[in-house]
Design a protein around this motif. Sequence first.
Motif, PDB file in Angstrom:
ATOM      1  N   ASN A  40       0.591  -1.301   0.266  1.00 38.14           N
ATOM      2  CA  ASN A  40      -0.131   0.064  -0.200  1.00 38.14           C
ATOM      3  C   ASN A  40       0.661   1.502  -0.038  1.00 38.14           C
ATOM      4  OD1 ASN A  40      -2.588  -1.214  -0.025  1.00 38.14           O
ATOM      5  ND2 ASN A  40      -2.603  -1.644   1.939  1.00 38.14           N
ATOM      6  N   ILE A  41       1.777   1.190  -0.826  1.00 33.70           N
ATOM      7  CA  ILE A  41       3.313   2.220  -0.424  1.00 33.70           C
ATOM      8  C   ILE A  41       2.427   3.251  -1.784  1.00 33.70           C
ATOM      9  CG2 ILE A  41       4.925   3.612  -1.143  1.00 33.70           C
ATOM     10  CD1 ILE A  41       4.732   1.752   2.090  1.00 33.70           C
ATOM     11  N   VAL A  42       1.917   2.443  -2.820  1.00 38.20           N
ATOM     12  CA  VAL A  42       1.675   2.672  -4.252  1.00 38.20           C
ATOM     13  C   VAL A  42       0.981   2.049  -4.940  1.00 38.20           C
ATOM     14  CG1 VAL A  42       3.466   4.424  -4.402  1.00 38.20           C
ATOM     15  CG2 VAL A  42       3.103   2.008  -5.583  1.00 38.20           C
ATOM     16  N   SER A  43      -1.101   3.216  -5.914  1.00 34.54           N
ATOM     17  CA  SER A  43      -1.224   2.765  -5.458  1.00 34.54           C
ATOM     18  C   SER A  43      -1.742   1.938  -7.703  1.00 34.54           C
ATOM     19  CB  SER A  43      -2.725   3.008  -5.679  1.00 34.54           C
ATOM     20  OG  SER A  43      -2.733   3.962  -6.904  1.00 34.54           O
ATOM     21  N   PRO A  44      -2.622   0.238  -7.489  1.00 38.15           N
ATOM     22  CA  PRO A  44      -1.665  -0.283  -8.591  1.00 38.15           C
ATOM     23  C   PRO A  44      -2.273   1.030 -10.010  1.00 38.15           C
ATOM     24  CG  PRO A  44      -3.904  -0.755  -7.324  1.00 38.15           C
ATOM     25  CD  PRO A  44      -2.936  -0.257  -6.814  1.00 38.15           C
ATOM     26  N   ILE A  45      -3.084   1.620  -9.882  1.00 40.77           N
ATOM     27  CA  ILE A  45      -2.834   2.567 -11.294  1.00 40.77           C
ATOM     28  C   ILE A  45      -2.120   3.433 -11.447  1.00 40.77           C
ATOM     29  CG2 ILE A  45      -4.865   4.857 -11.825  1.00 40.77           C
ATOM     30  CD1 ILE A  45      -6.474   3.350 -10.866  1.00 40.77           C
ATOM     31  N   VAL A  46      -1.473   3.762 -10.257  1.00 38.77           N
ATOM     32  CA  VAL A  46      -0.342   4.794 -10.237  1.00 38.77           C
ATOM     33  C   VAL A  46       0.988   4.122 -11.026  1.00 38.77           C
ATOM     34  CG1 VAL A  46       1.458   6.437  -9.446  1.00 38.77           C
ATOM     35  CG2 VAL A  46      -0.887   6.173  -8.612  1.00 38.77           C
ATOM     36  N   VAL A  47       0.953   2.814 -10.888  1.00 36.75           N
ATOM     37  CA  VAL A  47       2.039   1.425 -11.278  1.00 36.75           C
ATOM     38  C   VAL A  47       2.247   1.431 -12.886  1.00 36.75           C
ATOM     39  CG1 VAL A  47       3.509  -0.613 -11.743  1.00 36.75           C
ATOM     40  CG2 VAL A  47       2.632   0.098  -9.209  1.00 36.75           C
ATOM     41  N   ILE A  48       0.495   1.862 -13.331  1.00 32.31           N
ATOM     42  CA  ILE A  48       0.033   1.972 -14.385  1.00 32.31           C
ATOM     43  C   ILE A  48       1.072   2.682 -15.341  1.00 32.31           C
ATOM     44  CG2 ILE A  48      -1.760   1.699 -16.016  1.00 32.31           C
ATOM     45  CD1 ILE A  48      -3.561  -0.494 -14.625  1.00 32.31           C
ATOM     46  N   VAL A  49       0.127   4.080 -14.867  1.00 33.55           N
ATOM     47  CA  VAL A  49       0.287   5.056 -15.146  1.00 33.55           C
ATOM     48  C   VAL A  49       2.113   5.227 -15.334  1.00 33.55           C
ATOM     49  CG1 VAL A  49       0.642   7.838 -14.916  1.00 33.55           C
ATOM     50  CG2 VAL A  49      -2.077   6.571 -14.440  1.00 33.55           C
ATOM     51  N   VAL A  50       2.655   5.852 -14.283  1.00 33.57           N
ATOM     52  CA  VAL A  50       3.896   5.641 -14.203  1.00 33.57           C
ATOM     53  C   VAL A  50       4.707   4.436 -16.072  1.00 33.57           C
ATOM     54  CG1 VAL A  50       5.580   5.063 -13.283  1.00 33.57           C
ATOM     55  CG2 VAL A  50       4.083   6.309 -11.968  1.00 33.57           C
ATOM     56  N   ALA A  51       4.538   3.357 -15.620  1.00 40.53           N
ATOM     57  CA  ALA A  51       4.926   2.598 -16.766  1.00 40.53           C
ATOM     58  C   ALA A  51       4.836   2.736 -17.914  1.00 40.53           C
ATOM     59  CB  ALA A  51       4.430   0.854 -16.551  1.00 40.53           C
ATOM     60  N   LEU A  52       3.339   3.219 -18.036  1.00 36.95           N
ATOM     61  CA  LEU A  52       2.897   3.929 -19.431  1.00 36.95           C
ATOM     62  C   LEU A  52       4.403   4.724 -19.819  1.00 36.95           C
ATOM     63  CD1 LEU A  52       0.378   3.467 -21.486  1.00 36.95           C
ATOM     64  CD2 LEU A  52      -0.420   5.387 -20.355  1.00 36.95           C
ATOM     65  N   SER A  53       4.205   5.737 -19.101  1.00 41.38           N
ATOM     66  CA  SER A  53       4.885   6.978 -19.714  1.00 41.38           C
ATOM     67  C   SER A  53       6.192   6.640 -20.170  1.00 41.38           C
ATOM     68  CB  SER A  53       4.457   8.163 -18.387  1.00 41.38           C
ATOM     69  OG  SER A  53       5.664   8.048 -17.290  1.00 41.38           O
ATOM     70  N   GLY A  54       6.814   6.077 -18.759  1.00 39.93           N
ATOM     71  CA  GLY A  54       8.226   5.213 -18.972  1.00 39.93           C
ATOM     72  C   GLY A  54       8.201   4.539 -20.653  1.00 39.93           C
ATOM     73  N   LEU A  55       7.679   4.242 -20.461  1.00 40.76           N
ATOM     74  CA  LEU A  55       7.758   2.684 -21.398  1.00 40.76           C
ATOM     75  C   LEU A  55       7.886   3.828 -22.845  1.00 40.76           C
ATOM     76  CD1 LEU A  55       7.952  -0.365 -22.065  1.00 40.76           C
ATOM     77  CD2 LEU A  55       5.083  -0.187 -22.571  1.00 40.76           C
ATOM     78  N   SER A  56       6.568   4.739 -22.630  1.00 41.32           N
ATOM     79  CA  SER A  56       6.557   5.460 -24.171  1.00 41.32           C
ATOM     80  C   SER A  56       8.101   6.297 -24.437  1.00 41.32           C
ATOM     81  CB  SER A  56       5.141   6.011 -23.873  1.00 41.32           C
ATOM     82  OG  SER A  56       3.727   5.737 -23.718  1.00 41.32           O
ATOM     83  N   SER A  57       8.566   6.906 -23.095  1.00 41.13           N
ATOM     84  CA  SER A  57       9.548   7.410 -23.489  1.00 41.13           C
ATOM     85  C   SER A  57      11.098   7.110 -24.352  1.00 41.13           C
ATOM     86  CB  SER A  57      10.152   7.722 -21.792  1.00 41.13           C
ATOM     87  OG  SER A  57      10.899   7.007 -21.489  1.00 41.13           O
ATOM     88  N   PHE A  58      10.582   5.599 -24.560  1.00 35.79           N
ATOM     89  CA  PHE A  58      11.672   5.407 -24.793  1.00 35.79           C
ATOM     90  C   PHE A  58      11.318   5.034 -26.271  1.00 35.79           C
ATOM     91  CE2 PHE A  58      12.022   2.673 -20.795  1.00 35.79           C
ATOM     92  CZ  PHE A  58      13.619   2.709 -20.849  1.00 35.79           C
ATOM     93  N   ALA A  59      10.834   5.319 -26.709  1.00 32.68           N
ATOM     94  CA  ALA A  59      10.323   5.510 -28.455  1.00 32.68           C
ATOM     95  C   ALA A  59      10.642   7.040 -28.969  1.00 32.68           C
ATOM     96  CB  ALA A  59       8.419   5.361 -28.821  1.00 32.68           C
ATOM     97  N   ILE A  60      11.045   7.680 -28.249  1.00 30.09           N
ATOM     98  CA  ILE A  60      11.997   8.950 -29.005  1.00 30.09           C
ATOM     99  C   ILE A  60      13.804   8.015 -28.496  1.00 30.09           C
ATOM    100  CG2 ILE A  60      12.848  11.052 -28.918  1.00 30.09           C
ATOM    101  CD1 ILE A  60      10.150  11.095 -29.198  1.00 30.09           C
TER     102      ILE A  60
END
Lengths: 420, 499
Positions: free
Chosen positions: B392-412
């Motif tokens: 319960n340190i972070v919520s699962p939705i935040v993991v999804i959001v951060v993973a998505l933005s992190g993953l997308s950053s590799f496209a550049i």
Amino acid sequence: MKILPSIGKILCLIMLIIILSGCWDKTEVEQLAYVVAIGLDKPEDEENLVEVSYIIANPEAGNQAGGASSDEPPQETISFTATDFVSSKSLANTVISKQITYDLLRFIIVSEDFAKDDDFIRWIYDATKAMEIRRDIRLMVTEEAPSTFIANNNPKLDTRPHKYFELIFRRGNDTGNIPPSRLDSFFRITEGDANVFLAIYGTTKKRQNNNNQEDPDDLLAGELEYTGVTNTTQFAGSAVFKEGKMIDKLTIEETRIAFLLSNELEQPTEILTALPDPFKDDHQLTTRISKEGNIDIRMKLNDQKPTINVTVPINMEILTNHGMTEFTEDNKKRETLEKSFEKTLNQKFEEFIKKTQEEYAAEPFGWSLEARKKFRTIPEYIEFDWMNTYPEMEINVNTKIELENFGRQSDLPDLNEMRD
Amino acid sequence: MIKNLIKTLQKSTKQSIDNKEIILDKDLPKNITALKEIYSYPDNTDVQFRSLHINGLDKTAMVVFISTITNTKIIDEHIVEPLLKNQLKDSRIENIITIQSYKKKNNMKDVLIDINTGNAALFIDGEDQAYLLNVTNFEGRGIEKPDNETVVKGPKEAFNEKAATNISLVRKRIKNEKLVIENITVSKRSKNEVYVAYIKDVANEHLLNNVKERLKALDVDAIQNLSLLEQYIEERKHSIFPTVLYTERPDRAVSFLEDGYIVLLMDNSPDSLVLPATFWSFFHSSEDHYLRLIYGNFTRILRMAALFITIFTSAIYVGVVTYHIEMVPPDLLLAITATREKVPFPAAIEVLLMEFAFELIREAGLRVPSPIGPTIGIVGALILGQAAVEANIVSPIVVIVVALSGLSSFAIGDISMNFTIRIIRFIFIIAASLFGIYGMTAVFTMGLFYMVSLKSFGIPYLSPLSPKYKSSKDTLFRRALQNEIFRPGYVKPKDMTKR
């Protein structure tokens, strides 16, 4: 000594100002209590107070994410007396632990008694003042007090309240059982002062159906006889509001007629109803009725007695044929069928229009918007006074039916041959 | 006192540089003594002085070279051997040695430059000049596949650390006499050389002079490679946006050359610098043009979507959840609320925490020695994702959001632009946590103002989109190759059309 501070210091100051000026309306989602529906009622012998009821959604209900799933109930309800439903937000916090928010508010439930009160309009206009309340929420009238309604309403499957109301209202709209009843159109129609507004009618009480048993569509909420283990709440028909005050109720059938005669109301997609079979008197044909485009309204408003000619284009599908008459291949029989349906519908339309003219002296169809186009200036239209002229108008309805198909298999066996 | 010491030290260094301004003498031993002093012979072990006697001419000679950067076999076979075996009395030196190219210099400074770049210097007694013979042989790796700008379809050669190889890779693609490779020495002490490549009848004269002047104006002791040179010649050193394109693909560099850009090459740099650079040159990849029109544009759309997802998702989540909950559909809002119920931090802190953790994994993964690399991935994904949610340190939705933005950053793909958007992402998250969507809009608007104001070697950063120039409109989408008939107007090429 330097007089001018360094750029670094200025930047720090700017950053501090930005940080200090931020966050002023910050809220955290988990610290809010989401009110899904507000109930409003008039407490007895209290002039300036209302009884406010809340349905508060519990986000944790049925949620499996984030560790252990909880067995908390899906909703929490509370009813109490307050001066209005804005100040009641803080009053509720004597019991409710979180900050009350109307961000998820989708429905306002009003008791029939309160809706018939002259002062009802004073309270409902509070909804235009509150920042959080959306204008597309729905207005619903219940026969009993909202507190009783909320207590009795106990859906078995869609236990989460916002989902339950959203689903049942959307489906009710699609089948034409209940009107759209959006709060913004309530305000528009009330302020336009030319039409009546139709609100959703619902109840958790069962009532004897005193109308004829011949037509099962001709019923109101609470009149459908059913058994089984399910919710006791029924939504059917509409409450008629004239000048911000409830004056009558419409059955499902009348509500559907109002839909079919209107270009303004959001159209239902699936009106299923049974109409008399012209070939066999003791049988009925189930049909799916849908309007083909807009109705054609021709108005002659300059005459001494204004006349309106309405043509309603209707597409019809025959879904059952208990009389087992073979009319799919027979042009003449099909024409007879169309004529008969047109006659039935015309009659129903005319009856309902007559009722609106005589009983309500106003129409729920939104024809006044159509009539405005006939006037060059708004003062001319105001002088014409649609609301007062409407009861005296001569209105002719003409239904044009087009039979579309006769079910997946159009042929039926010949009963006489089969049983010879 | 210390000041004085520094002054004398500066003087001595100045003097040692000045020593090299000697004109060669006719006396061989004098020249050799001077050279031996300059090279600290015999402390300097790989500097070789080979003295020999030319029998035919009856003269002593001395070959000077640095053995580690020269091809000693060639020295043996084509310099020393012919000279020793020579019997003819009146033949000239250049007719005795059998080396490909040579030049004569009578200035010690020039001689030193050549010895230091791997040439051999031949001093003859009685001549006040030295023969500089081309025998260079620097060690380096061969041509390999590009590591950073990989493509599925298209050439797979990358620049390496030898400028000569790199120039060869460029010449292989442009077989034209108008391709000019100029040579400018940019540092005082290490004498690093930069090769300026351009196509003479395409590249704009003004732009070329601008670049050359900037290179000549540099006043430093050493610039090892192009990554460092980039920082010396760029206009805004504190800007968050890169203004010089850095590519390791010869095909990419060549396509820029053909459009009238200028390419810099250098020894010790497995890459090239392309000047000027616009936002679009960082956004594009060479594969966009190698793929067929539809496929290329599809990847462009993906990349643009990824760019915005990287910059905005986390910020929008923070902004919406803290300021604009009415924007969220009820089901989603209740789901978010339910997952946040037991999380102790505000949404902004929660997202910043996860973004920071993601950056840590990325940085650690980059620096970690390759044998233990996979461990980092497992630890990062498992500990920071699963366990943080369960605790319960972070919520699962935040993991999804951060993973998505992190993953997308590799496209550049471009490393500089990649850093840019990763940093911008944090600015947006902070703006959203202070002012919601309003703050994000303000930052976005200011960011656009800034981007429009940027220039790279006099070229507006967002051109040809804004300001508009005549070009092939290769910005967000590319057009069919037949329709790309113009060179980009903003580099003001001498020849506008490509056909």
